[in-house]
Design a protein around this motif. Structure first.
Motif, mmCIF file in Angstrom:
data_model
loop_
_atom_site.group_PDB
_atom_site.id
_atom_site.type_symbol
_atom_site.label_atom_id
_atom_site.label_comp_id
_atom_site.label_asym_id
_atom_site.label_seq_id
_atom_site.Cartn_x
_atom_site.Cartn_y
_atom_site.Cartn_z
ATOM 1 N N ARG A 228 71.587 -17.904 13.629
ATOM 2 C CA ARG A 228 71.973 -19.303 13.734
ATOM 3 C C ARG A 228 72.425 -19.611 15.142
ATOM 4 N NH1 ARG A 228 76.282 -20.372 9.378
ATOM 5 N NH2 ARG A 228 76.428 -22.416 10.406
ATOM 6 N N PHE B 201 78.331 -28.203 11.060
ATOM 7 C CA PHE B 201 77.438 -27.087 10.768
ATOM 8 C C PHE B 201 78.143 -25.746 10.879
ATOM 9 C CE2 PHE B 201 73.390 -25.041 10.438
ATOM 10 C CZ PHE B 201 73.394 -23.989 11.340
ATOM 11 N N MET C 16 74.892 -20.449 5.833
ATOM 12 C CA MET C 16 73.539 -20.971 5.632
ATOM 13 C C MET C 16 72.690 -19.881 4.975
ATOM 14 S SD MET C 16 73.500 -24.080 6.777
ATOM 15 C CE MET C 16 71.729 -24.413 6.859
ATOM 16 N N ALA D 261 72.395 -25.031 2.633
ATOM 17 C CA ALA D 261 73.696 -25.092 3.294
ATOM 18 C C ALA D 261 74.784 -24.719 2.295
ATOM 19 C CB ALA D 261 73.939 -26.483 3.839
ATOM 20 N N LEU E 104 68.798 -31.331 5.728
ATOM 21 C CA LEU E 104 68.241 -30.080 6.219
ATOM 22 C C LEU E 104 66.738 -30.262 6.368
ATOM 23 C CD1 LEU E 104 70.114 -27.612 3.823
ATOM 24 C CD2 LEU E 104 70.764 -28.251 6.148
ATOM 25 N N ALA F 270 70.114 -28.906 10.773
ATOM 26 C CA ALA F 270 71.070 -29.512 9.856
ATOM 27 C C ALA F 270 71.799 -30.665 10.520
ATOM 28 C CB ALA F 270 72.069 -28.468 9.387
ATOM 29 N N TYR G 207 75.443 -22.703 -2.873
ATOM 30 C CA TYR G 207 74.827 -23.577 -1.875
ATOM 31 C C TYR G 207 74.811 -25.012 -2.383
ATOM 32 C CZ TYR G 207 73.820 -19.384 0.618
ATOM 33 O OH TYR G 207 73.975 -18.209 1.304
ATOM 34 N N TYR H 76 80.142 -23.651 7.880
ATOM 35 C CA TYR H 76 79.555 -23.243 6.614
ATOM 36 C C TYR H 76 78.470 -22.181 6.771
ATOM 37 C CZ TYR H 76 81.871 -27.458 5.023
ATOM 38 O OH TYR H 76 82.809 -28.412 4.742
#
Length: 124
Positions: free
Chosen positions: A72, A29, A34, A98, A4, A24, A111, A32
């Motif tokens: 995102r 990606f 964030m 993440a 990251l 990331a 996380y 998941y």
């Protein structure tokens, strides 16, 4: 190995805006959640914002609600934190994280991976 990389920190006057980015790599990606956290020297890491895998759910810490927006772009493997109406008390290091799961969570324990952090300084 998940990596990251945060960017976008800097110095801004009170009332101003900054946008943090976190790129990331290393796993899918879009599967998941964030999050963004921040930590001042000598203090515990504080939850700032989180977003679910698809962006459908977002959560914010009480101190940033109404001022910060998390988003995102799964096509770019990037999460953003738009920070408006910045205050001197927002000054600290901001960390991208993440998640272990697809759903957004506010707990640091949910996380799995962390960025190196980016400094945000708000002058009065």
């Amino acid at each position: 190995q998940v990596q990251l990389v945060e960017s976008g920190g800097g110095l801004v006057q009170a009332g101003g805006s900054l946008r943090l980015s976190c790129a990331a790599s290393g796993r899918t990606f879009s599967n998941y959640a964030m999050g963004w956290f921040r930590q001042a020297p000598g203090k515990e890491r504080e939850f700032v914002a989180a977003i679910s895998w698809c962006g459908g759910s977002t959560y914010y810490g009480d101190s940033v609600k109404g001022r910060f927006t998390i988003s995102r772009d799964n096509a770019k493997n990037t999460v953003y934190l738009q920070m408006n109406s910045l205050k001197p008390e927002d000054t600290t290091v901001y960390y991208c994280a993440a998640g272990k799961f697809g759903r957004a969570n506010t707990s640091i324990n949910d996380y799995a991976y962390w960025g190196q952090g980016t400094q945000v300084t708000v002058s009065s």
